[in-house]
Design a protein around this motif. Structure first.
Motif, PDB file in Angstrom:
ATOM      1  N   GLU A 115      -6.958   6.001  -5.603  1.00  0.00           N
ATOM      2  CA  GLU A 115      -8.066   5.071  -5.777  1.00  0.00           C
ATOM      3  C   GLU A 115      -7.599   3.624  -5.691  1.00  0.00           C
ATOM      4  OE1 GLU A 115     -10.334   5.790  -9.258  1.00  0.00           O
ATOM      5  OE2 GLU A 115     -10.899   7.827  -8.693  1.00  0.00           O
ATOM      6  N   LEU A 116      -6.394   3.344  -6.142  1.00  0.00           N
ATOM      7  CA  LEU A 116      -5.854   1.985  -6.090  1.00  0.00           C
ATOM      8  C   LEU A 116      -4.489   2.022  -5.422  1.00  0.00           C
ATOM      9  CD1 LEU A 116      -6.699   0.548  -9.648  1.00  0.00           C
ATOM     10  CD2 LEU A 116      -7.791  -0.019  -7.492  1.00  0.00           C
ATOM     11  N   LEU A 117      -4.363   1.303  -4.321  1.00  0.00           N
ATOM     12  CA  LEU A 117      -3.085   1.222  -3.643  1.00  0.00           C
ATOM     13  C   LEU A 117      -2.970  -0.125  -2.951  1.00  0.00           C
ATOM     14  CD1 LEU A 117      -3.615   1.578  -0.334  1.00  0.00           C
ATOM     15  CD2 LEU A 117      -3.878   3.953  -0.980  1.00  0.00           C
ATOM     16  N   SER A 118      -1.778  -0.430  -2.449  1.00  0.00           N
ATOM     17  CA  SER A 118      -1.565  -1.659  -1.687  1.00  0.00           C
ATOM     18  C   SER A 118      -0.777  -1.332  -0.430  1.00  0.00           C
ATOM     19  CB  SER A 118      -0.840  -2.716  -2.521  1.00  0.00           C
ATOM     20  OG  SER A 118       0.463  -2.279  -2.854  1.00  0.00           O
ATOM     21  N   LEU A 119      -0.957  -2.159   0.585  1.00  0.00           N
ATOM     22  CA  LEU A 119      -0.234  -2.043   1.841  1.00  0.00           C
ATOM     23  C   LEU A 119       0.739  -3.210   1.982  1.00  0.00           C
ATOM     24  CD1 LEU A 119      -3.206  -1.090   4.195  1.00  0.00           C
ATOM     25  CD2 LEU A 119      -1.487   0.459   3.258  1.00  0.00           C
ATOM     26  N   GLY A 120       1.414  -3.273   3.111  1.00  0.00           N
ATOM     27  CA  GLY A 120       2.324  -4.368   3.370  1.00  0.00           C
ATOM     28  C   GLY A 120       1.615  -5.582   3.939  1.00  0.00           C
ATOM     29  N   PHE A 121       2.410  -6.570   4.382  1.00  0.00           N
ATOM     30  CA  PHE A 121       1.882  -7.817   4.914  1.00  0.00           C
ATOM     31  C   PHE A 121       1.607  -7.651   6.405  1.00  0.00           C
ATOM     32  CE2 PHE A 121       2.308 -12.603   5.446  1.00  0.00           C
ATOM     33  CZ  PHE A 121       1.214 -12.892   4.639  1.00  0.00           C
ATOM     34  N   ASN A 122       0.924  -8.639   6.992  1.00  0.00           N
ATOM     35  CA  ASN A 122       0.539  -8.526   8.402  1.00  0.00           C
ATOM     36  C   ASN A 122       1.724  -8.560   9.358  1.00  0.00           C
ATOM     37  OD1 ASN A 122       0.636 -11.535   7.776  1.00  0.00           O
ATOM     38  ND2 ASN A 122       0.318 -11.622   9.995  1.00  0.00           N
ATOM     39  N   ASN A 123       2.897  -9.007   8.912  1.00  0.00           N
ATOM     40  CA  ASN A 123       4.068  -9.115   9.783  1.00  0.00           C
ATOM     41  C   ASN A 123       4.768  -7.778  10.017  1.00  0.00           C
ATOM     42  OD1 ASN A 123       5.006  -8.936   7.093  1.00  0.00           O
ATOM     43  ND2 ASN A 123       6.919  -9.956   7.626  1.00  0.00           N
ATOM     44  N   ALA A 124       4.304  -6.706   9.382  1.00  0.00           N
ATOM     45  CA  ALA A 124       5.010  -5.434   9.427  1.00  0.00           C
ATOM     46  C   ALA A 124       4.074  -4.288   9.778  1.00  0.00           C
ATOM     47  CB  ALA A 124       5.674  -5.159   8.076  1.00  0.00           C
ATOM     48  N   GLU A 125       4.629  -3.268  10.422  1.00  0.00           N
ATOM     49  CA  GLU A 125       3.882  -2.040  10.664  1.00  0.00           C
ATOM     50  C   GLU A 125       3.822  -1.227   9.377  1.00  0.00           C
ATOM     51  OE1 GLU A 125       2.369  -1.316  13.347  1.00  0.00           O
ATOM     52  OE2 GLU A 125       3.342  -2.372  14.992  1.00  0.00           O
ATOM     53  N   GLN A 126       2.633  -0.697   9.101  1.00  0.00           N
ATOM     54  CA  GLN A 126       2.501   0.278   8.019  1.00  0.00           C
ATOM     55  C   GLN A 126       2.013   1.629   8.525  1.00  0.00           C
ATOM     56  OE1 GLN A 126       0.068  -2.691   6.386  1.00  0.00           O
ATOM     57  NE2 GLN A 126       1.946  -3.731   6.936  1.00  0.00           N
ATOM     58  N   ILE A 127       1.766   1.712   9.838  1.00  0.00           N
ATOM     59  CA  ILE A 127       1.333   2.947  10.479  1.00  0.00           C
ATOM     60  C   ILE A 127       2.083   3.069  11.804  1.00  0.00           C
ATOM     61  CG2 ILE A 127      -0.621   4.270  11.393  1.00  0.00           C
ATOM     62  CD1 ILE A 127      -2.426   2.432   9.730  1.00  0.00           C
ATOM     63  N   VAL A 128       2.672   4.227  12.064  1.00  0.00           N
ATOM     64  CA  VAL A 128       3.341   4.489  13.334  1.00  0.00           C
ATOM     65  C   VAL A 128       2.919   5.869  13.823  1.00  0.00           C
ATOM     66  CG1 VAL A 128       5.326   2.999  12.884  1.00  0.00           C
ATOM     67  CG2 VAL A 128       5.406   5.393  12.178  1.00  0.00           C
ATOM     68  N   THR A 129       2.904   6.042  15.122  1.00  0.00           N
ATOM     69  CA  THR A 129       2.575   7.342  15.690  1.00  0.00           C
ATOM     70  C   THR A 129       3.832   8.196  15.776  1.00  0.00           C
ATOM     71  OG1 THR A 129       2.863   6.463  17.930  1.00  0.00           O
ATOM     72  CG2 THR A 129       0.635   6.462  17.016  1.00  0.00           C
ATOM     73  N   ASP A 130       3.667   9.489  15.522  1.00  0.00           N
ATOM     74  CA  ASP A 130       4.767  10.439  15.584  1.00  0.00           C
ATOM     75  C   ASP A 130       4.680  11.180  16.915  1.00  0.00           C
ATOM     76  OD1 ASP A 130       6.732  12.282  15.236  1.00  0.00           O
ATOM     77  OD2 ASP A 130       5.886  13.241  13.471  1.00  0.00           O
ATOM     78  N   GLU A 131       5.597  10.858  17.829  1.00  0.00           N
ATOM     79  CA  GLU A 131       5.537  11.424  19.167  1.00  0.00           C
ATOM     80  C   GLU A 131       5.657  12.948  19.147  1.00  0.00           C
ATOM     81  OE1 GLU A 131       8.617   9.543  21.369  1.00  0.00           O
ATOM     82  OE2 GLU A 131       7.947   7.512  20.880  1.00  0.00           O
ATOM     83  N   GLY A 132       6.417  13.478  18.207  1.00  0.00           N
ATOM     84  CA  GLY A 132       6.649  14.914  18.186  1.00  0.00           C
ATOM     85  C   GLY A 132       5.457  15.739  17.747  1.00  0.00           C
ATOM     86  N   SER A 133       4.676  15.219  16.786  1.00  0.00           N
ATOM     87  CA  SER A 133       3.590  16.017  16.213  1.00  0.00           C
ATOM     88  C   SER A 133       2.204  15.550  16.626  1.00  0.00           C
ATOM     89  CB  SER A 133       3.680  15.959  14.685  1.00  0.00           C
ATOM     90  OG  SER A 133       3.334  14.658  14.213  1.00  0.00           O
ATOM     91  N   ASN A 134       2.110  14.434  17.360  1.00  0.00           N
ATOM     92  CA  ASN A 134       0.821  13.815  17.681  1.00  0.00           C
ATOM     93  C   ASN A 134       0.067  13.367  16.435  1.00  0.00           C
ATOM     94  OD1 ASN A 134       1.054  14.144  20.504  1.00  0.00           O
ATOM     95  ND2 ASN A 134       0.411  16.278  20.319  1.00  0.00           N
ATOM     96  N   GLY A 135       0.791  13.230  15.331  1.00  0.00           N
ATOM     97  CA  GLY A 135       0.201  12.711  14.113  1.00  0.00           C
ATOM     98  C   GLY A 135       0.611  11.261  13.894  1.00  0.00           C
ATOM     99  N   ILE A 136       0.435  10.776  12.666  1.00  0.00           N
ATOM    100  CA  ILE A 136       0.847   9.419  12.324  1.00  0.00           C
ATOM    101  C   ILE A 136       1.596   9.446  11.003  1.00  0.00           C
ATOM    102  CG2 ILE A 136      -1.088   8.341  13.539  1.00  0.00           C
ATOM    103  CD1 ILE A 136      -2.404   7.872  10.815  1.00  0.00           C
ATOM    104  N   HIS A 137       2.376   8.389  10.774  1.00  0.00           N
ATOM    105  CA  HIS A 137       3.026   8.156   9.489  1.00  0.00           C
ATOM    106  C   HIS A 137       2.492   6.851   8.915  1.00  0.00           C
ATOM    107  CE1 HIS A 137       5.674  11.450  10.273  1.00  0.00           C
ATOM    108  NE2 HIS A 137       6.351  10.832  11.228  1.00  0.00           N
ATOM    109  N   MET A 138       2.357   6.798   7.600  1.00  0.00           N
ATOM    110  CA  MET A 138       1.890   5.612   6.897  1.00  0.00           C
ATOM    111  C   MET A 138       2.791   5.343   5.693  1.00  0.00           C
ATOM    112  SD  MET A 138      -2.262   6.253   6.855  1.00  0.00           S
ATOM    113  CE  MET A 138      -2.184   8.007   6.444  1.00  0.00           C
ATOM    114  N   ALA A 139       2.705   4.130   5.164  1.00  0.00           N
ATOM    115  CA  ALA A 139       3.412   3.786   3.930  1.00  0.00           C
ATOM    116  C   ALA A 139       2.473   2.978   3.050  1.00  0.00           C
ATOM    117  CB  ALA A 139       4.676   2.987   4.232  1.00  0.00           C
TER     118      ALA A 139
END
Length: 378
Positions: free
Chosen positions: A43-67
């Motif tokens: 319900e409550l979380l925070s992400l990073g700043f605009n200078n950084a990726e927080q989501i990347v695509t996973d080429e192997g699984s066709n999914g994504i990773h987040m932090a």
């Protein structure tokens, strides 16, 4: 630390599957997914700043990773093709500003952690697409991390500061499974902060905001040999501006975005960052974030109580643009699908007591780049 793994069984794509729709040439796409919470997120979380990726695509699984950060824990989150989330707790403490990078099976996760009143830059590396991570390594003191990957290498930039006026832009490169000794990239004496890094093979680009002219402006520096030597710094923006993000497109194509006086500017270079020959003001807003590949670029930013976005072809041709109105929002981030048919945007709908705490929300924006539009309905 052995990661704690939690399977969050919730489909983000609904149960209606995939629908192929014929769209007349030049027709506007009208099948964007609905705005909704990311099912299974705290319900409550925070992400990073605009200078950084927080989501990347996973080429192997066709999914994504987040932090994201929630309850003083850093989570590495994977979403598979079916929309099921798996969250691993990677660190605990006073944590902020996560950053992600991935190239092939190699994933990097960086963050800032306050220890005894001082911020330190941490990073962990996975060699198997995020299944397992090595131990955390502290690269130095500072904040504002930005992480990018290319091939078997990664680059991590941050600002080191005992005080704002004595800050430095620092960089370390991951090569041959080791982090290099951090080096200073800038030559400023007046508050260089919030770097963004991009890389393609041995080409490295670092941009940041800098007050050496008596007002904040955007600076850029390039290395063509993996950070061994550096060209002279460039002052990219001549007016008051800050908080840049940078990414690389096709060969010699560099995209750079920043805000200034409450407006967003997008720039493009087609000669490897020597000259920025294209420039466009996109309207009001702050904290622009870029997502690029070899064919297209997308930009998202905060605009009052909306998340704004625009989508470009490499020829600096705008394909589409719009806004998502979802109340008080912050920390917009996004990724482009590998097929360039949609942009998935994530943001925080602020519900917490601090500006960056709230519910994680998302929407897919589909682009009419061909006559056939394949659409996930949620």
């Amino acid at each position: 630390m052995n990661p704690k793994t939690l399977i969050i069984g919730a489909s983000l794509l609904g149960s209606l599957g995939v629908l192929a729709v014929f769209v007349e040439p030049n027709a506007e796409p009208n099948l964007d997914s609905t705005v909704e919470d990311v099912a299974g997120s705290p319900e409550l979380l925070s992400l990073g700043f605009n200078n950084a990726e927080q989501i990347v695509t996973d080429e192997g699984s066709n999914g994504i990773h987040m932090a994201w950060v929630a309850d003083q824990q850093l989570f590495f989150v994977s979403r598979n093709e079916e929309g099921v989330l798996t969250a691993k707790s990677m660190a605990e403490g006073n944590i902020l500003l996560p950053a992600l990078a991935q190239s092939k099976n190699q994933v990097g996760l960086a963050w800032v952690e306050k220890i005894d009143g001082e911020n330190f830059v941490h990073v962990r590396i996975s060699q198997d697409s995020g299944e397992n991570f090595g131990e955390a390594k502290i690269l130095g003191s500072g904040s504002g991390v930005s992480l990018r990957a290319s091939g078997e290498q990664m680059s991590l930039a941050w600002h080191e500061n005992a005080s704002p006026l004595s800050s430095k832009i620092m960089l370390s490169v991951w090569a041959e499974k080791e982090w290099s000794e951090p080096i200073r990239v800038d030559a400023s004496t007046q508050a260089p902060l919030w770097p963004s890094v991009a890389m393609d093979g041995s080409e490295l680009y670092v941009t940041w905001r800098d007050n050496r002219n008596g007002y904040y402006s955007i600076w850029l520096r390039r290395s063509l040999d993996g950070g061994k030597t550096w060209e002279e710094e460039q002052n990219i923006s001549k007016a008051i501006s800050g908080d840049p993000d940078i990414c690389l497109g096709a060969e010699n194509t560099v995209w750079l975005a920043h805000h200034g006086k409450g407006n967003i500017t997008l720039r493009q270079s087609t000669d490897g960052g020597v000259h920025f020959n294209h420039e466009e003001s996109l309207g009001s807003g702050h904290f622009a974030h870029l997502s690029c590949n070899k064919e297209t670029a997308a930009i998202v930013w905060e605009d009052g109580e909306a998340v704004a976005w625009a989508f470009y072809k490499n020829e600096f041709k705008k394909i589409d643009a719009g806004q998502i109105h979802d109340g008080k929002t912050a920390a917009g981030t996004a990724y482009l699908s590998p097929k360039n048919d949609f942009l998935e945007i994530f943001w925080i709908k602020i519900t917490g007591s601090t500006p960056l705490l709230g519910n994680l929300r998302h929407q897919k924006i589909f682009f009419n780049t061909s006559q056939t539009l394949k659409k996930d309905l949620s």
